[in-house]
Design a protein around this motif. Sequence first.
Motif, short mmCIF file in Angstrom:
data_model
loop_
_atom_site.label_atom_id
_atom_site.label_comp_id
_atom_site.label_asym_id
_atom_site.label_seq_id
_atom_site.Cartn_x
_atom_site.Cartn_y
_atom_site.Cartn_z
N ASP A 10 -6.27 -11.81 -5.37
CA ASP A 10 -5.06 -12.38 -5.94
C ASP A 10 -3.79 -11.67 -5.47
O ASP A 10 -2.92 -12.27 -4.87
CB ASP A 10 -5.11 -12.33 -7.47
CG ASP A 10 -6.19 -13.22 -8.03
OD1 ASP A 10 -6.54 -14.21 -7.38
OD2 ASP A 10 -6.70 -12.92 -9.13
N ALA A 11 -3.67 -10.42 -5.77
CA ALA A 11 -2.45 -9.67 -5.48
C ALA A 11 -2.49 -9.07 -4.08
O ALA A 11 -3.54 -9.00 -3.44
CB ALA A 11 -2.27 -8.57 -6.52
N GLN A 12 -1.34 -8.63 -3.62
CA GLN A 12 -1.22 -7.99 -2.32
C GLN A 12 -1.43 -6.48 -2.46
O GLN A 12 -0.91 -5.88 -3.40
CB GLN A 12 0.17 -8.25 -1.74
CG GLN A 12 0.46 -9.70 -1.46
CD GLN A 12 -0.37 -10.23 -0.30
OE1 GLN A 12 -0.55 -9.56 0.70
NE2 GLN A 12 -0.90 -11.42 -0.47
N PRO A 13 -2.14 -5.86 -1.52
CA PRO A 13 -2.31 -4.41 -1.58
C PRO A 13 -1.03 -3.69 -1.15
O PRO A 13 -0.18 -4.26 -0.47
CB PRO A 13 -3.44 -4.15 -0.58
CG PRO A 13 -3.29 -5.26 0.41
CD PRO A 13 -2.85 -6.45 -0.39
N ILE A 14 -0.94 -2.45 -1.54
CA ILE A 14 0.18 -1.60 -1.11
C ILE A 14 -0.25 -0.96 0.20
O ILE A 14 -1.20 -0.19 0.25
CB ILE A 14 0.51 -0.56 -2.19
CG1 ILE A 14 0.90 -1.28 -3.47
CG2 ILE A 14 1.61 0.38 -1.71
CD1 ILE A 14 0.91 -0.43 -4.70
N ASP A 15 0.48 -1.33 1.25
CA ASP A 15 0.13 -0.85 2.59
C ASP A 15 0.68 0.54 2.87
O ASP A 15 0.13 1.27 3.68
CB ASP A 15 0.68 -1.80 3.66
CG ASP A 15 0.16 -3.22 3.51
OD1 ASP A 15 -1.02 -3.39 3.17
OD2 ASP A 15 0.95 -4.15 3.73
N GLY A 16 1.79 0.88 2.23
CA GLY A 16 2.40 2.18 2.47
C GLY A 16 3.66 2.36 1.65
O GLY A 16 4.12 1.44 0.97
N TYR A 17 4.22 3.54 1.74
CA TYR A 17 5.46 3.86 1.04
C TYR A 17 6.13 5.00 1.79
O TYR A 17 5.50 5.70 2.59
CB TYR A 17 5.21 4.25 -0.42
CG TYR A 17 4.27 5.41 -0.56
CD1 TYR A 17 4.74 6.72 -0.53
CD2 TYR A 17 2.91 5.21 -0.68
CE1 TYR A 17 3.88 7.79 -0.63
CE2 TYR A 17 2.03 6.28 -0.77
CZ TYR A 17 2.53 7.56 -0.74
OH TYR A 17 1.67 8.63 -0.83
N GLY A 18 7.40 5.18 1.55
CA GLY A 18 8.14 6.27 2.19
C GLY A 18 9.42 6.49 1.43
O GLY A 18 9.61 5.97 0.32
N ALA A 19 10.33 7.21 2.04
CA ALA A 19 11.59 7.55 1.39
C ALA A 19 12.38 6.28 1.09
O ALA A 19 12.96 5.67 1.97
CB ALA A 19 12.40 8.48 2.28
N GLY A 20 12.33 5.85 -0.17
CA GLY A 20 13.12 4.72 -0.63
C GLY A 20 12.51 3.34 -0.46
O GLY A 20 13.17 2.35 -0.73
N PHE A 21 11.25 3.24 -0.04
CA PHE A 21 10.67 1.91 0.17
C PHE A 21 9.17 1.89 -0.12
O PHE A 21 8.51 2.92 -0.16
CB PHE A 21 10.90 1.44 1.60
CG PHE A 21 9.99 2.10 2.62
CD1 PHE A 21 8.79 1.52 2.97
CD2 PHE A 21 10.34 3.31 3.20
CE1 PHE A 21 7.93 2.13 3.89
CE2 PHE A 21 9.49 3.92 4.11
CZ PHE A 21 8.29 3.33 4.46
N PHE A 22 8.67 0.66 -0.30
CA PHE A 22 7.24 0.37 -0.39
C PHE A 22 6.95 -0.75 0.60
O PHE A 22 7.77 -1.64 0.78
CB PHE A 22 6.85 -0.11 -1.80
CG PHE A 22 7.01 0.94 -2.86
CD1 PHE A 22 5.97 1.80 -3.17
CD2 PHE A 22 8.20 1.07 -3.55
CE1 PHE A 22 6.12 2.76 -4.15
CE2 PHE A 22 8.36 2.03 -4.53
CZ PHE A 22 7.31 2.88 -4.83
N ARG A 23 5.78 -0.74 1.23
CA ARG A 23 5.33 -1.85 2.06
C ARG A 23 4.13 -2.48 1.35
O ARG A 23 3.09 -1.85 1.18
CB ARG A 23 4.96 -1.40 3.47
CG ARG A 23 4.73 -2.57 4.42
CD ARG A 23 4.54 -2.17 5.87
NE ARG A 23 3.56 -1.12 6.04
CZ ARG A 23 3.84 0.13 6.42
NH1 ARG A 23 5.07 0.50 6.65
NH2 ARG A 23 2.86 1.02 6.56
#
Length: 117
Positions: A10-23
Motif C-alpha cells: 500500500d504505502a511507499q517505503p522510505i528510500d533515504g533521508y539527509g539534511a533537511g529532506f526525506f526520499r
Amino acid sequence: MRLNEVSFSDAQPIDGYGAGFFRIGGQVHQGAVLTSAAGTSAWGGYADDAPLLALAGEVDVLFIGTGAEIAHIPADLRKTLEGAGLGVEVMNSPAACRTYNVLLSEGRRIAMAALAV
C-alpha cells in the motif's frame, strides 16, 4: 543464506533521508513529512496535529521521528493522539524510518510523522 525481495503493497517505503529532506517512494520531500498508505505530505511539526488525528482508525501505530536526536514530544500531543486511539512510538527520525520500513514490509497498518535531520 536465502534472500527475499521485499514488496510494499500500500504505502511507499522510505528510500533515504539527509539534511533537511526525506526520499519516499523515489520522490524527495523537503522538511518534515507525514507518510502512510494514504500518501505522503508535508507535516507542520508538533503543532500540526490535525493530519495525525485523521489517521485514527486507519493505522495502529504512528511513529514520530524527532529529528537527529531522540526527544520527548509535547505531553499534550501524546495525550491527544493516544486519546484518539493511536499507538504512538517516539524515536529519532533515522530509527523511525528504519522501523517504518520493516513494519511496512510486514503489511502492518502504520504511519510516520518525522522532523528532518
